[in-house]
Design a protein around this motif. Sequence first.
Motif, PDB file in Angstrom:
ATOM      1  N   UNK A 199      99.387 -55.390 -11.039  1.00  0.00           N
ATOM      2  CA  UNK A 199      99.151 -55.249 -12.474  1.00  0.00           C
ATOM      3  C   UNK A 199      99.867 -56.365 -13.222  1.00  0.00           C
ATOM      4  N   UNK A 200      99.618 -56.453 -14.511  1.00  0.00           N
ATOM      5  CA  UNK A 200     100.355 -57.406 -15.333  1.00  0.00           C
ATOM      6  C   UNK A 200     101.759 -56.869 -15.583  1.00  0.00           C
ATOM      7  N   UNK A 201     102.675 -57.761 -15.880  1.00  0.00           N
ATOM      8  CA  UNK A 201     104.042 -57.321 -16.163  1.00  0.00           C
ATOM      9  C   UNK A 201     104.071 -56.445 -17.409  1.00  0.00           C
ATOM     10  N   UNK A 202     103.257 -56.794 -18.407  1.00  0.00           N
ATOM     11  CA  UNK A 202     103.243 -56.029 -19.649  1.00  0.00           C
ATOM     12  C   UNK A 202     102.806 -54.584 -19.403  1.00  0.00           C
ATOM     13  N   UNK A 203     101.752 -54.400 -18.589  1.00  0.00           N
ATOM     14  CA  UNK A 203     101.261 -53.047 -18.305  1.00  0.00           C
ATOM     15  C   UNK A 203     102.298 -52.235 -17.533  1.00  0.00           C
ATOM     16  N   UNK A 204     102.923 -52.886 -16.524  1.00  0.00           N
ATOM     17  CA  UNK A 204     103.949 -52.186 -15.743  1.00  0.00           C
ATOM     18  C   UNK A 204     105.135 -51.833 -16.623  1.00  0.00           C
ATOM     19  N   UNK A 205     105.526 -52.753 -17.496  1.00  0.00           N
ATOM     20  CA  UNK A 205     106.674 -52.520 -18.380  1.00  0.00           C
ATOM     21  C   UNK A 205     106.421 -51.338 -19.313  1.00  0.00           C
ATOM     22  N   UNK A 206     105.194 -51.263 -19.848  1.00  0.00           N
ATOM     23  CA  UNK A 206     104.870 -50.153 -20.750  1.00  0.00           C
ATOM     24  C   UNK A 206     104.961 -48.808 -20.031  1.00  0.00           C
ATOM     25  N   UNK A 207     104.461 -48.765 -18.787  1.00  0.00           N
ATOM     26  CA  UNK A 207     104.504 -47.493 -18.069  1.00  0.00           C
ATOM     27  C   UNK A 207     105.929 -47.147 -17.641  1.00  0.00           C
ATOM     28  N   UNK A 208     106.723 -48.141 -17.255  1.00  0.00           N
ATOM     29  CA  UNK A 208     108.118 -47.867 -16.916  1.00  0.00           C
ATOM     30  C   UNK A 208     108.861 -47.305 -18.124  1.00  0.00           C
ATOM     31  N   UNK A 209     108.502 -47.805 -19.318  1.00  0.00           N
ATOM     32  CA  UNK A 209     109.103 -47.264 -20.538  1.00  0.00           C
ATOM     33  C   UNK A 209     108.704 -45.802 -20.734  1.00  0.00           C
ATOM     34  N   UNK A 210     107.461 -45.471 -20.397  1.00  0.00           N
ATOM     35  CA  UNK A 210     107.009 -44.079 -20.475  1.00  0.00           C
ATOM     36  C   UNK A 210     107.841 -43.200 -19.533  1.00  0.00           C
ATOM     37  N   UNK A 211     108.046 -43.676 -18.309  1.00  0.00           N
ATOM     38  CA  UNK A 211     108.838 -42.925 -17.330  1.00  0.00           C
ATOM     39  C   UNK A 211     110.278 -42.782 -17.801  1.00  0.00           C
ATOM     40  N   UNK A 212     110.794 -43.807 -18.464  1.00  0.00           N
ATOM     41  CA  UNK A 212     112.169 -43.744 -18.958  1.00  0.00           C
ATOM     42  C   UNK A 212     112.286 -42.692 -20.066  1.00  0.00           C
ATOM     43  N   UNK A 213     111.320 -42.669 -20.970  1.00  0.00           N
ATOM     44  CA  UNK A 213     111.355 -41.671 -22.045  1.00  0.00           C
ATOM     45  C   UNK A 213     111.208 -40.252 -21.492  1.00  0.00           C
TER      46      UNK A 213
END
Length: 237
Positions: A199-213
């Motif tokens: 995936x793109x870094x941006x897409x992975x980063x957004x989902x990791x932020x979801x997991x963090x929240x």
Amino acid sequence: MATPEQQVNEIDPTLELLARVPVFEALAPEDLARVAEVAVPRRFSPQQVIFREGDRSDTCYIVKEGHCRAVRHHADGRAITLAHFGVGDIFGELAMFDTDRRSATVEALDRVQALAILAGDMRRLMREHPDISAKLVVALGRRLREANERLSRQSFQTVQSRVAGVMARLVEQARNEGNDEPEVEIRITQADIAQLAGSSRESASRFLAVLERAGVLKQGRGRILVLDPAALGRYVY
């Protein structure tokens, strides 16, 4: 000169490690002992290149301690992470069967201890003991099928599912290395996670932020603390 008992004690850790390697798991104890006899210890420093894409393929490696990654470089300077390796993982194993050039670069991520097996030594064992050769071919064929199935599954998965799957595999790797803590720390960058997930870094980063929240993990610089490993499975489908 070491006594026979001392020699057995010295080789036991090597036999134990080899028995964990999927490529060798079908070998009989006496065959594992033959492989152990030709395995040579190697040490690598953090960021040291173990071999480069295009190098002659003449050695395979088994990780005894530490972590490595396989990357491919493009002419425009970009690099893509293909795989992470931890304790018990083998890489460069096709050197046992052919002398083609390396298809990727492998570098140490931290201090790495490994066992190196020269292709010439392994081929000699396979000539002298045909059962070893037959079992290795079957094991490599199984690994190829598993890789194809994983790629097929990923083609139908969402980015979120692929990223969660990568995180789950890294947690499993940490567990296999003896980390039995409720929370698991993984040293990896967002860029590497994205590349492993395709995936793109941006897409992975957004989902990791979801997991963090959601309280599943906590991100740091170059590392991720997985607070609730079991929860990752809810995002993989």
